[in-house]
Design an enzyme around this catalytic site. Structure first.
Site, PDB file in Angstrom:
ATOM      1  N   ASP A  25      45.144  38.006  39.345  1.00  0.00           N
ATOM      2  CA  ASP A  25      46.072  36.996  39.858  1.00  0.00           C
ATOM      3  C   ASP A  25      45.679  36.532  41.266  1.00  0.00           C
ATOM      4  O   ASP A  25      45.077  37.294  42.024  1.00  0.00           O
ATOM      5  CB  ASP A  25      47.486  37.612  39.865  1.00  0.00           C
ATOM      6  CG  ASP A  25      48.560  36.552  39.946  1.00  0.00           C
ATOM      7  OD1 ASP A  25      48.244  35.350  39.826  1.00  0.00           O
ATOM      8  OD2 ASP A  25      49.727  36.922  40.140  1.00  0.00           O
ATOM      9  N   HIS A  42      39.566  29.453  40.286  1.00  0.00           N
ATOM     10  CA  HIS A  42      39.199  30.064  38.996  1.00  0.00           C
ATOM     11  C   HIS A  42      37.692  30.289  38.913  1.00  0.00           C
ATOM     12  O   HIS A  42      37.244  31.292  38.365  1.00  0.00           O
ATOM     13  CB  HIS A  42      39.689  29.194  37.830  1.00  0.00           C
ATOM     14  CG  HIS A  42      41.182  29.072  37.783  1.00  0.00           C
ATOM     15  ND1 HIS A  42      42.019  30.155  37.929  1.00  0.00           N
ATOM     16  CD2 HIS A  42      41.998  27.994  37.622  1.00  0.00           C
ATOM     17  CE1 HIS A  42      43.283  29.754  37.855  1.00  0.00           C
ATOM     18  NE2 HIS A  42      43.295  28.446  37.671  1.00  0.00           N
ATOM     19  N   LEU A 136      30.195  49.653  27.927  1.00  0.00           N
ATOM     20  CA  LEU A 136      31.505  49.205  28.418  1.00  0.00           C
ATOM     21  C   LEU A 136      32.128  48.284  27.374  1.00  0.00           C
ATOM     22  O   LEU A 136      31.502  47.314  26.949  1.00  0.00           O
ATOM     23  CB  LEU A 136      31.342  48.425  29.736  1.00  0.00           C
ATOM     24  CG  LEU A 136      32.612  47.772  30.286  1.00  0.00           C
ATOM     25  CD1 LEU A 136      33.579  48.819  30.839  1.00  0.00           C
ATOM     26  CD2 LEU A 136      32.284  46.755  31.379  1.00  0.00           C
TER      27      LEU A 136
HETATM   28  C1  FPP Z   1      45.745  33.817  37.657  1.00  0.00           C
HETATM   29  O1  FPP Z   1      45.687  33.216  38.936  1.00  0.00           O
HETATM   30  C2  FPP Z   1      44.505  33.600  36.947  1.00  0.00           C
HETATM   31  C3  FPP Z   1      44.358  32.973  35.742  1.00  0.00           C
HETATM   32  C4  FPP Z   1      45.480  32.404  34.991  1.00  0.00           C
HETATM   33  C5  FPP Z   1      43.042  32.768  35.135  1.00  0.00           C
HETATM   34  C6  FPP Z   1      42.086  33.922  35.230  1.00  0.00           C
HETATM   35  C7  FPP Z   1      40.738  33.394  35.017  1.00  0.00           C
HETATM   36  C8  FPP Z   1      39.634  33.745  35.682  1.00  0.00           C
HETATM   37  C9  FPP Z   1      39.558  34.845  36.667  1.00  0.00           C
HETATM   38  C10 FPP Z   1      38.395  32.981  35.386  1.00  0.00           C
HETATM   39  C11 FPP Z   1      37.326  33.778  34.732  1.00  0.00           C
HETATM   40  C12 FPP Z   1      37.714  34.473  33.501  1.00  0.00           C
HETATM   41  C13 FPP Z   1      36.895  34.609  32.416  1.00  0.00           C
HETATM   42  C14 FPP Z   1      37.363  35.401  31.248  1.00  0.00           C
HETATM   43  C15 FPP Z   1      35.584  33.994  32.342  1.00  0.00           C
HETATM   44  P1  FPP Z   1      46.689  32.032  39.267  1.00  0.00           P
HETATM   45  O2  FPP Z   1      46.036  30.768  38.919  1.00  0.00           O
HETATM   46  O3  FPP Z   1      47.992  32.278  38.581  1.00  0.00           O
HETATM   47  O4  FPP Z   1      46.837  32.175  40.826  1.00  0.00           O
HETATM   48  P2  FPP Z   1      48.146  31.826  41.677  1.00  0.00           P
HETATM   49  O5  FPP Z   1      49.215  32.803  41.247  1.00  0.00           O
HETATM   50  O6  FPP Z   1      47.699  32.060  43.081  1.00  0.00           O
HETATM   51  O7  FPP Z   1      48.504  30.414  41.393  1.00  0.00           O
END
Ligand code: FPP
Length: 245
Positions: A25, A42, A136
């Site tokens: 997150d 992201h 893994l």
């Molecule tokens: C949450 O942060 C994150 C996500 C919803 C997406 C997670 C994706 C990645 C880490 C990209 C790479 C993943 C793969 C599998 C290749 P948020 O956007 O909710 O952050 P915020 O709470 O600060 O808005």
């Protein structure tokens, strides 16, 4: 002592958790704090995921489960969802060969049918390519929700005519997407939030929970090490008193 990559880390008094699950997150806030669009967060999150996979292999963690995209995330602005799908596709294209060489076995948790056909195809091919690897297990929870997973399991059990008399926790677990895998020992959530957000709600019943204020792109190898050190200070009692556990 392990002295690979950057800082040497001391694991001499550490028990390594077998299964680590992570709610990645804070990508959006990381980007905003730098004046960047959310999708840049992201992208940085995807780079950090690479570092964390390497660290899991280095530390000897056997199962890593990551929350990549929830069933609720479809409600985000269309441009962000599109950006995320592009990142998933690119990571699969660019990283799967190296992950395979590293001995990573890819699993998917969630409903793949709900995803664009081309991406489904990439995921299926990556799973097939890496299926015999055993260094893994990387579970990617993608179009995943814990409640939906439980409903899916119940539907399957009804379709299999499972009678209430034979239903046990073990049998139920065998109908979940994580079938055959140990439950998580440690659940990490970055960005300081103190919620489980519909992630592994059955499997994490006895997991140790580690919230950290770091945004996901900044969490890194040392962040994972600190989480393991904190995990080693926990007393896992599974509802028993100290002498019995
Ligand atoms: C949450 O942060 C994150 C996500 C919803 C997406 C997670 C994706 C990645 C880490 C990209 C790479 C993943 C793969 C599998 C290749 P948020 O956007 O909710 O952050 P915020 O709470 O600060 O808005």
């Amino acid at each position: 002592m392990l002295e690979r990559q950057s800082k040497p880390l001391d694991f001499s008094a550490c028990k390594i958790p077998e299964h680590v699950a992570i709610i990645m997150d804070g990508n959006g806030r990381w980007a905003r704090s730098k004046g960047l669009p959310r999708v840049a967060g992201h992208r940085a999150g995807a780079e950090n995921l690479r570092r964390i996979i390497n660290a899991c292999v280095e530390f000897g963690i056997k199962i890593l489960t990551i929350y990549a995209f929830s069933t609720e995330n479809w409600g985000r602005p269309e441009s962000e969802v599109r950006g995320l799908m592009r990142i998933f596709a690119r990571v699969l294209d660019q990283e799967i060969g190296e992950l395979h060489e590293q001995g990573v076995c890819l699993h998917h948790l969630g409903d793949l049918e709900g995803v664009e056909a081309k991406l489904q195809d990439k995921v299926r091919r990556a799973i097939e390519l890496t299926k015999d690897n055993d260094r893994l297990v990387l579970n990617v929870a993608f179009n995943y929700g814990g409640r939906a997973e439980i409903l899916h399991a119940v539907r399957q059990m009804l379709a299999d005519d499972i009678s209430p008399e034979i239903l046990t926790e073990e049998l139920f677990s065998s109908y979940l997407f994580t079938r055959g895998l140990k439950d998580p020992d440690l659940v990490i959530r970055t960005s300081g939030e103190l919620r489980i957000s519909n992630f592994l709600i059955w499997q994490a019943a006895y997991s140790e929970y580690y919230p950290t204020p770091a945004f996901w792109p900044d969490f890194g190898r040392e962040g994972l090490y600190e989480a393991i050190v904190a995990y080693n200070k926990r007393d896992r009692r599974y509802g028993l008193v100290p002498d019995e556990s």
